[in-house]
Design a protein around this motif. Structure first.
Motif, PDB file in Angstrom:
ATOM      1  N   GLN A   1      -6.357   2.782  -2.196  1.00 55.81           N
ATOM      2  CA  GLN A   1      -6.014   3.487  -0.963  1.00 55.81           C
ATOM      3  C   GLN A   1      -4.606   3.123  -0.507  1.00 55.81           C
ATOM      4  OE1 GLN A   1      -8.952   3.138   2.115  1.00 55.81           O
ATOM      5  NE2 GLN A   1      -7.549   3.814   3.707  1.00 55.81           N
ATOM      6  N   GLU A   2      -3.867   4.136  -0.034  1.00 56.22           N
ATOM      7  CA  GLU A   2      -2.537   3.915   0.519  1.00 56.22           C
ATOM      8  C   GLU A   2      -2.657   3.426   1.958  1.00 56.22           C
ATOM      9  OE1 GLU A   2       1.491   6.418   1.644  1.00 56.22           O
ATOM     10  OE2 GLU A   2       0.246   7.133  -0.005  1.00 56.22           O
ATOM     11  N   VAL A   3      -1.829   2.434   2.320  1.00 54.93           N
ATOM     12  CA  VAL A   3      -1.812   1.920   3.686  1.00 54.93           C
ATOM     13  C   VAL A   3      -0.397   1.977   4.247  1.00 54.93           C
ATOM     14  CG1 VAL A   3      -3.833   0.413   3.410  1.00 54.93           C
ATOM     15  CG2 VAL A   3      -1.567  -0.485   2.892  1.00 54.93           C
ATOM     16  N   GLN A   4      -0.311   2.114   5.540  1.00 56.43           N
ATOM     17  CA  GLN A   4       0.951   2.075   6.276  1.00 56.43           C
ATOM     18  C   GLN A   4       0.992   0.764   7.061  1.00 56.43           C
ATOM     19  OE1 GLN A   4       3.169   4.554   5.797  1.00 56.43           O
ATOM     20  NE2 GLN A   4       1.648   5.506   4.450  1.00 56.43           N
ATOM     21  N   GLU A   5       2.114   0.491   7.720  1.00 53.90           N
ATOM     22  CA  GLU A   5       2.271  -0.742   8.488  1.00 53.90           C
ATOM     23  C   GLU A   5       1.195  -0.897   9.563  1.00 53.90           C
ATOM     24  OE1 GLU A   5       4.735   1.374   7.803  1.00 53.90           O
ATOM     25  OE2 GLU A   5       6.321   0.226   6.842  1.00 53.90           O
ATOM     26  N   ASP A   6       0.777   0.205  10.183  1.00 56.09           N
ATOM     27  CA  ASP A   6      -0.174   0.137  11.291  1.00 56.09           C
ATOM     28  C   ASP A   6      -1.626   0.423  10.876  1.00 56.09           C
ATOM     29  OD1 ASP A   6       0.252   2.799  10.747  1.00 56.09           O
ATOM     30  OD2 ASP A   6       0.350   3.411  12.841  1.00 56.09           O
ATOM     31  N   THR A   7      -1.905   0.490   9.576  1.00 56.00           N
ATOM     32  CA  THR A   7      -3.267   0.730   9.090  1.00 56.00           C
ATOM     33  C   THR A   7      -4.113  -0.531   9.267  1.00 56.00           C
ATOM     34  OG1 THR A   7      -2.445   2.264   7.404  1.00 56.00           O
ATOM     35  CG2 THR A   7      -4.663   1.390   7.089  1.00 56.00           C
ATOM     36  N   VAL A   8      -5.265  -0.401   9.930  1.00 52.36           N
ATOM     37  CA  VAL A   8      -6.196  -1.526  10.050  1.00 52.36           C
ATOM     38  C   VAL A   8      -6.879  -1.695   8.695  1.00 52.36           C
ATOM     39  CG1 VAL A   8      -8.276  -2.400  11.187  1.00 52.36           C
ATOM     40  CG2 VAL A   8      -6.565  -1.151  12.521  1.00 52.36           C
ATOM     41  N   VAL A   9      -6.802  -2.921   8.130  1.00 53.38           N
ATOM     42  CA  VAL A   9      -7.360  -3.169   6.801  1.00 53.38           C
ATOM     43  C   VAL A   9      -8.670  -3.961   6.847  1.00 53.38           C
ATOM     44  CG1 VAL A   9      -5.169  -2.945   5.560  1.00 53.38           C
ATOM     45  CG2 VAL A   9      -5.849  -5.179   6.472  1.00 53.38           C
ATOM     46  N   CYS A  10      -8.884  -4.706   7.935  1.00 53.86           N
ATOM     47  CA  CYS A  10     -10.092  -5.509   8.064  1.00 53.86           C
ATOM     48  C   CYS A  10     -10.175  -6.049   9.483  1.00 53.86           C
ATOM     49  CB  CYS A  10     -10.095  -6.679   7.066  1.00 53.86           C
ATOM     50  SG  CYS A  10      -8.808  -7.907   7.362  1.00 53.86           S
TER      51      CYS A  10
ATOM     52  N   ILE B   1      -6.953  -6.534  11.861  1.00 58.53           N
ATOM     53  CA  ILE B   1      -5.800  -6.982  11.083  1.00 58.53           C
ATOM     54  C   ILE B   1      -5.146  -5.749  10.474  1.00 58.53           C
ATOM     55  CG2 ILE B   1      -4.999  -8.482   9.214  1.00 58.53           C
ATOM     56  CD1 ILE B   1      -6.405  -9.903  11.667  1.00 58.53           C
ATOM     57  N   LYS B   2      -3.850  -5.592  10.735  1.00 51.45           N
ATOM     58  CA  LYS B   2      -3.101  -4.442  10.214  1.00 51.45           C
ATOM     59  C   LYS B   2      -2.354  -4.843   8.950  1.00 51.45           C
ATOM     60  CE  LYS B   2      -2.827  -2.218  14.633  1.00 51.45           C
ATOM     61  NZ  LYS B   2      -2.027  -1.614  15.657  1.00 51.45           N
ATOM     62  N   ALA B   3      -2.062  -3.848   8.124  1.00 54.19           N
ATOM     63  CA  ALA B   3      -1.405  -4.091   6.838  1.00 54.19           C
ATOM     64  C   ALA B   3      -0.008  -4.683   7.019  1.00 54.19           C
ATOM     65  CB  ALA B   3      -1.322  -2.807   6.031  1.00 54.19           C
ATOM     66  N   GLU B   4       0.738  -4.221   8.005  1.00 52.75           N
ATOM     67  CA  GLU B   4       2.109  -4.652   8.269  1.00 52.75           C
ATOM     68  C   GLU B   4       3.040  -4.436   7.081  1.00 52.75           C
ATOM     69  OE1 GLU B   4       2.187  -8.577   9.961  1.00 52.75           O
ATOM     70  OE2 GLU B   4       0.939  -7.976  11.647  1.00 52.75           O
ATOM     71  N   THR B   5       2.615  -3.599   6.141  1.00 48.91           N
ATOM     72  CA  THR B   5       3.437  -3.231   4.996  1.00 48.91           C
ATOM     73  C   THR B   5       2.961  -1.864   4.509  1.00 48.91           C
ATOM     74  OG1 THR B   5       4.292  -3.967   2.864  1.00 48.91           O
ATOM     75  CG2 THR B   5       1.953  -4.332   3.259  1.00 48.91           C
ATOM     76  N   ARG B   6       3.797  -1.194   3.751  1.00 45.19           N
ATOM     77  CA  ARG B   6       3.434   0.118   3.202  1.00 45.19           C
ATOM     78  C   ARG B   6       3.177  -0.061   1.712  1.00 45.19           C
ATOM     79  NH1 ARG B   6       6.925   5.040   1.927  1.00 45.19           N
ATOM     80  NH2 ARG B   6       5.350   6.662   1.885  1.00 45.19           N
ATOM     81  N   GLY B   7       2.035   0.452   1.232  1.00 45.49           N
ATOM     82  CA  GLY B   7       1.736   0.315  -0.188  1.00 45.49           C
ATOM     83  C   GLY B   7       0.350   0.799  -0.538  1.00 45.49           C
TER      84      GLY B   7
ATOM     85  N   LEU C   1      -5.703 -11.928   1.706  1.00 39.99           N
ATOM     86  CA  LEU C   1      -6.835 -11.032   1.923  1.00 39.99           C
ATOM     87  C   LEU C   1      -6.806  -9.843   0.971  1.00 39.99           C
ATOM     88  CD1 LEU C   1      -6.727 -10.951   5.833  1.00 39.99           C
ATOM     89  CD2 LEU C   1      -8.103 -12.441   4.364  1.00 39.99           C
ATOM     90  N   PHE C   2      -5.612  -9.276   0.780  1.00 38.94           N
ATOM     91  CA  PHE C   2      -5.429  -8.091  -0.071  1.00 38.94           C
ATOM     92  C   PHE C   2      -4.141  -8.225  -0.850  1.00 38.94           C
ATOM     93  CE2 PHE C   2      -7.734  -6.673   3.691  1.00 38.94           C
ATOM     94  CZ  PHE C   2      -8.772  -5.918   3.166  1.00 38.94           C
ATOM     95  N   ALA C   3      -4.124  -7.681  -2.076  1.00 34.87           N
ATOM     96  CA  ALA C   3      -2.888  -7.531  -2.850  1.00 34.87           C
ATOM     97  C   ALA C   3      -2.463  -6.078  -2.695  1.00 34.87           C
ATOM     98  CB  ALA C   3      -3.122  -7.876  -4.311  1.00 34.87           C
ATOM     99  N   VAL C   4      -1.161  -5.862  -2.469  1.00 31.02           N
ATOM    100  CA  VAL C   4      -0.640  -4.531  -2.188  1.00 31.02           C
ATOM    101  C   VAL C   4       0.536  -4.233  -3.124  1.00 31.02           C
ATOM    102  CG1 VAL C   4       0.392  -3.052  -0.424  1.00 31.02           C
ATOM    103  CG2 VAL C   4      -1.261  -4.790   0.240  1.00 31.02           C
ATOM    104  N   ARG C   5       0.496  -3.044  -3.761  1.00 33.57           N
ATOM    105  CA  ARG C   5       1.645  -2.606  -4.563  1.00 33.57           C
ATOM    106  C   ARG C   5       2.542  -1.784  -3.650  1.00 33.57           C
ATOM    107  NH1 ARG C   5      -0.454   0.979  -8.315  1.00 33.57           N
ATOM    108  NH2 ARG C   5       0.351   2.707  -7.110  1.00 33.57           N
ATOM    109  N   PRO C   6       3.762  -2.232  -3.399  1.00 27.18           N
ATOM    110  CA  PRO C   6       4.671  -1.505  -2.496  1.00 27.18           C
ATOM    111  C   PRO C   6       4.982  -0.094  -3.049  1.00 27.18           C
ATOM    112  CG  PRO C   6       5.525  -3.694  -2.985  1.00 27.18           C
ATOM    113  CD  PRO C   6       4.374  -3.462  -3.911  1.00 27.18           C
ATOM    114  N   ILE C   7       5.162   0.840  -2.123  1.00 30.40           N
ATOM    115  CA  ILE C   7       5.575   2.204  -2.529  1.00 30.40           C
ATOM    116  C   ILE C   7       6.810   2.603  -1.756  1.00 30.40           C
ATOM    117  CG2 ILE C   7       3.341   3.031  -3.276  1.00 30.40           C
ATOM    118  CD1 ILE C   7       2.982   4.346  -0.551  1.00 30.40           C
TER     119      ILE C   7
END
Length: 168
Positions: free
Chosen positions: A117-126, A137-143, A162-168
């Motif tokens: 799933q793609e997340v933005q800086e303000d996406t709640v991840v957990c 908790i927000k992603a605070e990164t885009r990926g 908590l999560f590994a994120v591949r930047p986009i």
């Protein structure tokens, strides 16, 4: 654990009125304690080594703010910190606090995010439950989420990935 993470712990302690905090992360142990007079005491040590560093100083000796007052002892503590090995080569979303990690708002709800799933800086991840308060908790990164590194319903420590994120 770096200086920035230790400062966040002290800020969290000040904000929540905590007088003592202890963290074990891999081969590293950190203990921060504030006495009744406002003085800070810190100790950090690799678990395998017998060396312990103690610092005692009144808050007023450094600066008027408890966070600024802790900066000097914290710098010495950070010098003893033993880095932990990352489980993923991707950038990570880490826990900003100690608490219980939840992937969804309730047991019967779908997870906030899933792998791919793609997340933005303000996406709640957990959410992390701390002291009976649910903290989004927000992603605070885009990926793109590539891996969930924490277990649902299990305790997490400050700075735990908590999560590994591949930047986009």
């Amino acid at each position: 654990m770096d200086l920035k993470e230790i400062k966040l712990v002290i800020d969290m302690m000040t904000k929540n009125g905590l007088s003592e905090f202890e963290l074990e992360k891999g081969d590293f142990k950190l203990r921060v304690k504030r006495g009744p007079g406002g003085e800070w005491s810190t100790s950090a040590t690799p678990v395998a080594a017998p060396q312990v560093v103690h610092h005692h100083a009144p808050v007023a000796a450094f600066a008027p703010s408890p966070l600024a007052a802790a900066a000097a002892p914290v710098a010495a503590v950070a010098a003893v910190a033993v880095p932990t090995v990352a489980t993923s080569t991707h950038p990570q979303i880490v826990s900003p606090m100690v608490g219980t990690f939840y992937l969804s708002p309730s047991p019967d709800s779908p997870p906030y995010v899933s792998v791919g799933q793609e997340v933005q800086e303000d996406t709640v991840v957990c959410i992390i439950e701390a002291m009976k308060v649910m903290n989004e908790i927000k992603a605070e990164t885009r990926g793109i989420i590539v891996e969930v590194l924490a277990q649902n319903g299990k305790p997490v420590e400050f700075g735990k990935p908590l999560f590994a994120v591949r930047p986009i």
